[in-house]
Design a protein around this motif. Structure first.
Motif, PDB file in Angstrom:
ATOM      1  N   ASP A  67       0.850  -1.184   0.000  1.00 13.12           N
ATOM      2  CA  ASP A  67       0.000   0.000   0.000  1.00 13.12           C
ATOM      3  C   ASP A  67       0.888   1.237   0.000  1.00 13.12           C
ATOM      4  OD1 ASP A  67      -1.730   2.179   1.661  1.00 13.12           O
ATOM      5  OD2 ASP A  67      -3.061   0.799   0.602  1.00 13.12           O
ATOM      6  N   ASP A  69       0.726   3.745   1.804  1.00 11.07           N
ATOM      7  CA  ASP A  69       1.033   4.150   3.173  1.00 11.07           C
ATOM      8  C   ASP A  69       2.329   3.515   3.693  1.00 11.07           C
ATOM      9  OD1 ASP A  69      -1.187   5.767   3.375  1.00 11.07           O
ATOM     10  OD2 ASP A  69      -2.448   4.198   4.230  1.00 11.07           O
ATOM     11  N   GLN A 110      -6.955   6.170  -7.488  1.00  8.07           N
ATOM     12  CA  GLN A 110      -7.665   5.893  -6.235  1.00  8.07           C
ATOM     13  C   GLN A 110      -6.850   6.357  -5.030  1.00  8.07           C
ATOM     14  OE1 GLN A 110      -8.339   1.668  -6.518  1.00  8.07           O
ATOM     15  NE2 GLN A 110     -10.191   1.890  -7.764  1.00  8.07           N
ATOM     16  N   ASP A 111      -5.549   6.109  -5.062  1.00  5.72           N
ATOM     17  CA  ASP A 111      -4.689   6.544  -3.955  1.00  5.72           C
ATOM     18  C   ASP A 111      -4.560   8.067  -3.918  1.00  5.72           C
ATOM     19  OD1 ASP A 111      -4.355   3.972  -3.116  1.00  5.72           O
ATOM     20  OD2 ASP A 111      -2.251   3.803  -3.706  1.00  5.72           O
ATOM     21  N   ALA A 113      -6.938  10.129  -4.841  1.00  2.00           N
ATOM     22  CA  ALA A 113      -8.206  10.598  -4.278  1.00  2.00           C
ATOM     23  C   ALA A 113      -8.277  10.355  -2.774  1.00  2.00           C
ATOM     24  CB  ALA A 113      -9.372   9.892  -4.972  1.00  2.00           C
ATOM     25  N   SER A 114      -7.567   9.332  -2.286  1.00  3.54           N
ATOM     26  CA  SER A 114      -7.566   8.995  -0.861  1.00  3.54           C
ATOM     27  C   SER A 114      -6.456   9.709  -0.095  1.00  3.54           C
ATOM     28  CB  SER A 114      -7.414   7.480  -0.686  1.00  3.54           C
ATOM     29  OG  SER A 114      -8.464   6.789  -1.328  1.00  3.54           O
ATOM     30  N   ASN A 115      -5.737  10.604  -0.793  1.00  2.00           N
ATOM     31  CA  ASN A 115      -4.644  11.379  -0.187  1.00  2.00           C
ATOM     32  C   ASN A 115      -3.491  10.492   0.278  1.00  2.00           C
ATOM     33  OD1 ASN A 115      -3.515  13.903   0.494  1.00  2.00           O
ATOM     34  ND2 ASN A 115      -4.091  13.640   2.637  1.00  2.00           N
ATOM     35  N   LYS A 116      -3.291   9.366  -0.387  1.00  2.00           N
ATOM     36  CA  LYS A 116      -2.148   8.515  -0.073  1.00  2.00           C
ATOM     37  C   LYS A 116      -0.920   8.927  -0.887  1.00  2.00           C
ATOM     38  CE  LYS A 116      -4.793   4.453   1.358  1.00  2.00           C
ATOM     39  NZ  LYS A 116      -5.042   3.001   1.146  1.00  2.00           N
TER      40      LYS A 116
END
Length: 349
Positions: A67, A69, A110-111, A113-116
């Motif tokens: 991921d 993160d 997607q990441d 948009a998820s602020n990753k």
């Protein structure tokens, strides 16, 4: 520099049979990049290992991450997005390459948009083999506009000396004139003005607008679009305080180096703007998608199948795309901070 100053750069693989993997590897071979960014490649261990071996780039190592993160500072990070057995065939068009290119883009977006991740740098795709039920767009620009709920994003080609936007992008030449309306031209002028102010910190942008027809219509002799459409759009933009000038005949405008007097140029269609841009910018050009809430850049070239796997592709455009994404991200953050501070009530003595 604190950890919050490091920009998390999501990098999509693009077409695995094009030069995308090579330019990514060559760019990330310079460890000096890792002082300011955390690069995260969305791709495949198998693909990267294949090109590392083929191109003699074994010194580059990736930190595997499940991921974003888990991405590690001072490392090139890789998220392997598929478990499929992949057949890497440099220079060949394949359905499998198109599927992987989309999966890489989808996961990175997607990441984002998820602020990753903070910014997105996309390697080139083949606009035909990536098509599917989930991707039915002419290119990255339109896909990202749809994903961001933006009606009309702007493809802005950038170098250190020249910026070129287009009114119409990836459409057939025979359809161009039907898309050249006063509203379409005006919207693009407004979009260029806004991005120059917010993303490049140019306080009073000077924008050149090209004509559609040869000689900018020759006062109606070679077409009426300049008189009926483009000129009215320019005048309305100027009424709104925007310094837009034109319409200029495209050939003479670039041949005379008049473009050096402007902060950006608005062309009417794809090749009218991109042929002179690529001739002038060379391998240092960058494609920036302006008008989105996110920052996305890409190299100003395609998959270049004829160069794939031969070890001769230049990474300069990709490297510049990475730098520009980070610069624009910093500029946006600074402008937001300035705006926020300006709105704070001043303390009285």
């Amino acid at each position: 520099m604190t950890s919050t100053d490091r920009i998390r750069v999501g990098i999509t693989l693009g077409d695995m049979n094009g030069i995308g993997p090579e330019v990514i590897l060559r760019t990330l071979s310079d460890s000096r990049l890792f002082q300011n960014i955390i690069p995260i490649v969305y791709g495949s261990n198998r693909v990267m290992n294949f090109y590392k071996k083929e191109l003699g780039l074994d010194e580059i190592t990736f930190q595997g991450a499940k991921d974003a993160d888990q991405a590690v500072y001072k490392k090139a990070n890789l998220i392997s997005i598929t478990r499929e057995e992949l057949l890497v065939e440099p220079g060949k068009v394949s359905v499998q390459a198109g599927k992987l290119a989309f999966e890489s883009l989808q996961k990175a977006v997607q990441d984002l948009a998820s602020n990753k991740i903070d910014v997105l740098v996309t390697a080139p795709i083949n606009k035909k083999n990536i098509q599917s039920e989930d991707f039915h767009f002419p290119g990255h620009t339109e896909y990202l506009a749809k994903y961001s709920n933006v009606e009309d994003a702007l493809m802005l080609m950038c170098s250190e000396t020249l910026r070129v936007g287009v009114v119409t992008g990836h459409i057939p030449l025979k359809d161009v004139n039907t898309h050249i309306t006063k509203q379409a031209v005006l919207k693009k002028i407004l979009a260029i003005d806004k991005t120059l102010r917010t993303d490049f910190s140019i306080e009073k942008p000077k924008i050149a607008v090209l004509g559609l027809n040869p000689h900018a219509g020759d006062d109606g002799l070679l077409g009426m679009e300049e008189k009926d459409v483009i000129n009215p759009a320019i005048h309305e933009a100027r009424d709104q305080g925007i310094l837009a000038i034109g319409p200029f005949p495209a050939d003479g405008f670039f041949a005379s180096s008049n473009w050096k007097n402007f902060d950006a140029v608005l062309a009417m269609y794809h090749d009218q703007g991109l042929i002179p841009f690529k001739s002038i910018a060379g391998e240092y050009g960058v494609n920036f998608t302006a008008g989105l809430p996110i920052v996305r850049t890409s190299p100003a070239h395609g998959t270049a199948y004829d160069l794939a796997g031969k070890g001769i592709a230049s990474e300069q455009s990709f490297r510049q795309a990475l730098y520009m994404a980070c610069d624009i991200y910093h500029t946006r953050m600074e402008n937001r901070e300035l705006a926020a501070n300006a709105l704070q009530p001043q303390k009285k003595d």
